[in-house]
Design a protein around this motif. Structure first.
Motif, PDB file in Angstrom:
ATOM      1  N   LYS A  28      67.027  41.456  18.161  1.00 35.12           N
ATOM      2  CA  LYS A  28      65.777  42.653  18.579  1.00 35.12           C
ATOM      3  C   LYS A  28      66.060  43.688  18.197  1.00 35.12           C
ATOM      4  O   LYS A  28      67.162  44.213  18.216  1.00 35.12           O
ATOM      5  CB  LYS A  28      65.466  42.417  19.837  1.00 35.12           C
ATOM      6  N   LEU A  29      65.081  44.460  17.687  1.00 30.41           N
ATOM      7  CA  LEU A  29      64.985  45.683  17.210  1.00 30.41           C
ATOM      8  C   LEU A  29      64.097  46.787  17.916  1.00 30.41           C
ATOM      9  O   LEU A  29      62.784  46.379  18.205  1.00 30.41           O
ATOM     10  CB  LEU A  29      64.702  46.191  15.686  1.00 30.41           C
ATOM     11  N   ALA A  30      64.525  47.899  18.585  1.00 32.08           N
ATOM     12  CA  ALA A  30      63.624  48.669  19.382  1.00 32.08           C
ATOM     13  C   ALA A  30      63.481  50.016  18.607  1.00 32.08           C
ATOM     14  O   ALA A  30      64.333  50.636  18.290  1.00 32.08           O
ATOM     15  CB  ALA A  30      63.903  48.915  20.867  1.00 32.08           C
ATOM     16  N   ASN A  31      62.197  50.499  18.367  1.00 32.95           N
ATOM     17  CA  ASN A  31      61.927  51.870  17.776  1.00 32.95           C
ATOM     18  C   ASN A  31      61.169  52.489  18.636  1.00 32.95           C
ATOM     19  O   ASN A  31      60.114  52.155  19.369  1.00 32.95           O
ATOM     20  CB  ASN A  31      61.012  51.615  16.480  1.00 32.95           C
ATOM     21  N   PHE A  32      61.464  53.900  18.929  1.00 33.45           N
ATOM     22  CA  PHE A  32      60.703  54.819  19.799  1.00 33.45           C
ATOM     23  C   PHE A  32      61.266  56.115  19.656  1.00 33.45           C
ATOM     24  O   PHE A  32      62.233  56.484  18.838  1.00 33.45           O
ATOM     25  CB  PHE A  32      60.762  54.186  21.360  1.00 33.45           C
ATOM     26  N   THR A  33      60.339  57.137  20.272  1.00 30.67           N
ATOM     27  CA  THR A  33      60.659  58.591  20.093  1.00 30.67           C
ATOM     28  C   THR A  33      61.064  59.174  21.355  1.00 30.67           C
ATOM     29  O   THR A  33      60.796  58.617  22.404  1.00 30.67           O
ATOM     30  CB  THR A  33      59.503  59.484  19.486  1.00 30.67           C
ATOM     31  N   GLY A  60      69.666  44.514  19.386  1.00 29.09           N
ATOM     32  CA  GLY A  60      70.499  43.497  20.292  1.00 29.09           C
ATOM     33  C   GLY A  60      70.109  43.782  21.805  1.00 29.09           C
ATOM     34  O   GLY A  60      69.298  43.870  22.095  1.00 29.09           O
ATOM     35  N   LYS A  61      71.507  43.605  22.328  1.00 27.95           N
ATOM     36  CA  LYS A  61      71.271  43.824  23.991  1.00 27.95           C
ATOM     37  C   LYS A  61      70.385  45.031  24.519  1.00 27.95           C
ATOM     38  O   LYS A  61      69.666  45.240  25.445  1.00 27.95           O
ATOM     39  CB  LYS A  61      72.655  43.567  24.598  1.00 27.95           C
ATOM     40  N   THR A  62      70.751  46.211  23.716  1.00 25.51           N
ATOM     41  CA  THR A  62      70.111  47.418  24.086  1.00 25.51           C
ATOM     42  C   THR A  62      68.655  47.573  23.899  1.00 25.51           C
ATOM     43  O   THR A  62      67.757  47.809  24.811  1.00 25.51           O
ATOM     44  CB  THR A  62      70.899  48.458  23.086  1.00 25.51           C
ATOM     45  N   ILE A  66      65.591  48.011  26.841  1.00 21.22           N
ATOM     46  CA  ILE A  66      64.446  49.053  26.375  1.00 21.22           C
ATOM     47  C   ILE A  66      63.064  48.178  26.410  1.00 21.22           C
ATOM     48  O   ILE A  66      62.277  48.640  27.017  1.00 21.22           O
ATOM     49  CB  ILE A  66      64.679  49.538  25.079  1.00 21.22           C
ATOM     50  N   GLU A  67      63.111  46.897  26.044  1.00 14.07           N
ATOM     51  CA  GLU A  67      61.813  46.016  25.896  1.00 14.07           C
ATOM     52  C   GLU A  67      61.356  46.056  27.243  1.00 14.07           C
ATOM     53  O   GLU A  67      60.132  45.950  27.767  1.00 14.07           O
ATOM     54  CB  GLU A  67      62.182  44.825  25.314  1.00 14.07           C
ATOM     55  N   LYS A  68      62.366  45.856  28.402  1.00 14.85           N
ATOM     56  CA  LYS A  68      62.152  45.414  29.622  1.00 14.85           C
ATOM     57  C   LYS A  68      61.946  46.502  30.535  1.00 14.85           C
ATOM     58  O   LYS A  68      60.938  46.424  31.452  1.00 14.85           O
ATOM     59  CB  LYS A  68      63.426  44.566  30.440  1.00 14.85           C
ATOM     60  N   TYR A  69      62.599  47.654  30.270  1.00 15.05           N
ATOM     61  CA  TYR A  69      62.370  48.679  31.437  1.00 15.05           C
ATOM     62  C   TYR A  69      62.076  50.096  30.831  1.00 15.05           C
ATOM     63  O   TYR A  69      61.789  51.005  31.735  1.00 15.05           O
ATOM     64  CB  TYR A  69      63.930  49.159  31.897  1.00 15.05           C
ATOM     65  N   VAL A  70      61.771  50.199  29.583  1.00 13.33           N
ATOM     66  CA  VAL A  70      61.597  51.680  29.129  1.00 13.33           C
ATOM     67  C   VAL A  70      59.930  51.803  28.690  1.00 13.33           C
ATOM     68  O   VAL A  70      59.467  50.729  27.754  1.00 13.33           O
ATOM     69  CB  VAL A  70      62.222  51.793  27.877  1.00 13.33           C
ATOM     70  N   THR A  71      59.339  52.690  29.061  1.00 11.01           N
ATOM     71  CA  THR A  71      57.978  52.767  28.887  1.00 11.01           C
ATOM     72  C   THR A  71      57.456  54.329  28.382  1.00 11.01           C
ATOM     73  O   THR A  71      58.453  55.102  28.784  1.00 11.01           O
ATOM     74  CB  THR A  71      57.021  52.340  29.902  1.00 11.01           C
ATOM     75  N   LYS A  72      56.398  54.608  28.116  1.00 10.36           N
ATOM     76  CA  LYS A  72      56.089  56.108  27.654  1.00 10.36           C
ATOM     77  C   LYS A  72      56.186  56.882  28.771  1.00 10.36           C
ATOM     78  O   LYS A  72      55.815  56.394  29.870  1.00 10.36           O
ATOM     79  CB  LYS A  72      54.653  56.000  27.223  1.00 10.36           C
ATOM     80  N   GLY A  73      56.774  58.024  28.734  1.00 10.67           N
ATOM     81  CA  GLY A  73      57.000  58.906  29.964  1.00 10.67           C
ATOM     82  C   GLY A  73      58.181  58.721  30.595  1.00 10.67           C
ATOM     83  O   GLY A  73      58.590  59.803  31.264  1.00 10.67           O
ATOM     84  N   THR A  98      65.732  60.463   9.259  1.00  9.78           N
ATOM     85  CA  THR A  98      66.979  61.029  10.363  1.00  9.78           C
ATOM     86  C   THR A  98      66.628  60.236  11.757  1.00  9.78           C
ATOM     87  O   THR A  98      65.517  60.607  12.080  1.00  9.78           O
ATOM     88  CB  THR A  98      67.116  62.194  10.383  1.00  9.78           C
ATOM     89  N   GLU A  99      67.542  59.313  12.093  1.00 15.71           N
ATOM     90  CA  GLU A  99      67.130  58.814  13.439  1.00 15.71           C
ATOM     91  C   GLU A  99      68.568  58.728  14.256  1.00 15.71           C
ATOM     92  O   GLU A  99      69.521  58.731  13.511  1.00 15.71           O
ATOM     93  CB  GLU A  99      66.434  57.443  13.153  1.00 15.71           C
ATOM     94  N   VAL A 100      68.378  58.288  15.383  1.00 12.90           N
ATOM     95  CA  VAL A 100      69.607  58.105  16.331  1.00 12.90           C
ATOM     96  C   VAL A 100      69.698  56.459  16.549  1.00 12.90           C
ATOM     97  O   VAL A 100      68.597  56.061  17.193  1.00 12.90           O
ATOM     98  CB  VAL A 100      69.428  58.862  17.808  1.00 12.90           C
ATOM     99  N   VAL A 101      70.928  55.935  16.131  1.00 13.18           N
ATOM    100  CA  VAL A 101      70.937  54.554  16.565  1.00 13.18           C
ATOM    101  C   VAL A 101      71.573  54.509  17.874  1.00 13.18           C
ATOM    102  O   VAL A 101      72.800  55.037  18.009  1.00 13.18           O
ATOM    103  CB  VAL A 101      71.815  53.922  15.460  1.00 13.18           C
ATOM    104  N   VAL A 102      71.133  53.888  18.955  1.00 16.46           N
ATOM    105  CA  VAL A 102      71.370  54.073  20.316  1.00 16.46           C
ATOM    106  C   VAL A 102      72.432  53.030  20.466  1.00 16.46           C
ATOM    107  O   VAL A 102      72.204  51.729  20.348  1.00 16.46           O
ATOM    108  CB  VAL A 102      70.244  53.799  21.176  1.00 16.46           C
ATOM    109  N   ASN A 103      73.404  53.311  21.393  1.00 15.66           N
ATOM    110  CA  ASN A 103      74.542  52.520  21.661  1.00 15.66           C
ATOM    111  C   ASN A 103      74.424  52.165  23.002  1.00 15.66           C
ATOM    112  O   ASN A 103      74.717  50.903  23.467  1.00 15.66           O
ATOM    113  CB  ASN A 103      75.950  52.930  21.432  1.00 15.66           C
ATOM    114  N   GLU A 104      74.029  53.147  23.884  1.00 19.99           N
ATOM    115  CA  GLU A 104      73.881  53.185  25.505  1.00 19.99           C
ATOM    116  C   GLU A 104      72.673  53.663  25.968  1.00 19.99           C
ATOM    117  O   GLU A 104      72.252  54.684  25.251  1.00 19.99           O
ATOM    118  CB  GLU A 104      75.250  53.624  26.149  1.00 19.99           C
ATOM    119  N   ILE A 105      72.065  53.224  26.732  1.00 20.10           N
ATOM    120  CA  ILE A 105      70.928  54.000  27.366  1.00 20.10           C
ATOM    121  C   ILE A 105      70.966  53.922  28.940  1.00 20.10           C
ATOM    122  O   ILE A 105      71.439  52.827  29.571  1.00 20.10           O
ATOM    123  CB  ILE A 105      69.698  53.305  26.990  1.00 20.10           C
TER     124      ILE A 105
END
Length: 110
Positions: A28-33, A60-62, A66-73, A98-105
């Motif tokens: 999986k891939l997650a894109n957000f701001t 991946g797992k990250t 994000i898909e399960k727990y992260v929402t706008k705001g 330019t973007e940040v590749v997230v390793n941990e959240i």
């Protein structure tokens, strides 16, 4: 010191519901701001607030978290690395990203 190379840490609020893409094999891939805020006093003593927007990408797992727990705001803390890439848009013009590749959240707040 090598662990400090190309390391980004941000705390902010998610600007949009993450866009999730699934690939063959279940990856999986997650894109957000993410919006980060800074405030300071100008020469006149007035409080000035400045917001910076960051493009974030997670795999991946990250991305699954994000898909399960992260929402706008939602307030989150992330750690990752800064990347730059380019592509040609539909008009054939070169675009730079330019973007940040997230390793941990880490989920913050309520």
């Amino acid at each position: 010191m090598s662990t400090l190379r190309n390391k980004v840490q941000l705390i902010g609020h998610v600007g949009n519901d993450p866009e999730i893409k699934s690939f063959d094999g279940g990856k999986k891939l997650a894109n957000f701001t993410l919006a980060t805020n800074e405030s300071y006093k100008n020469d006149k003593g007035e409080k000035v607030e400045e917001t910076q927007w960051h493009r974030l990408v997670a795999w991946g797992k990250t991305a699954e978290i994000i898909e399960k727990y992260v929402t706008k705001g939602k307030e989150v803390a992330i750690e990752g690395k800064l990347t730059h890439r380019s592509y040609d848009d539909k008009n054939g013009e070169k675009r730079y990203v330019t973007e940040v590749v997230v390793n941990e959240i880490m989920l913050l707040g309520k």
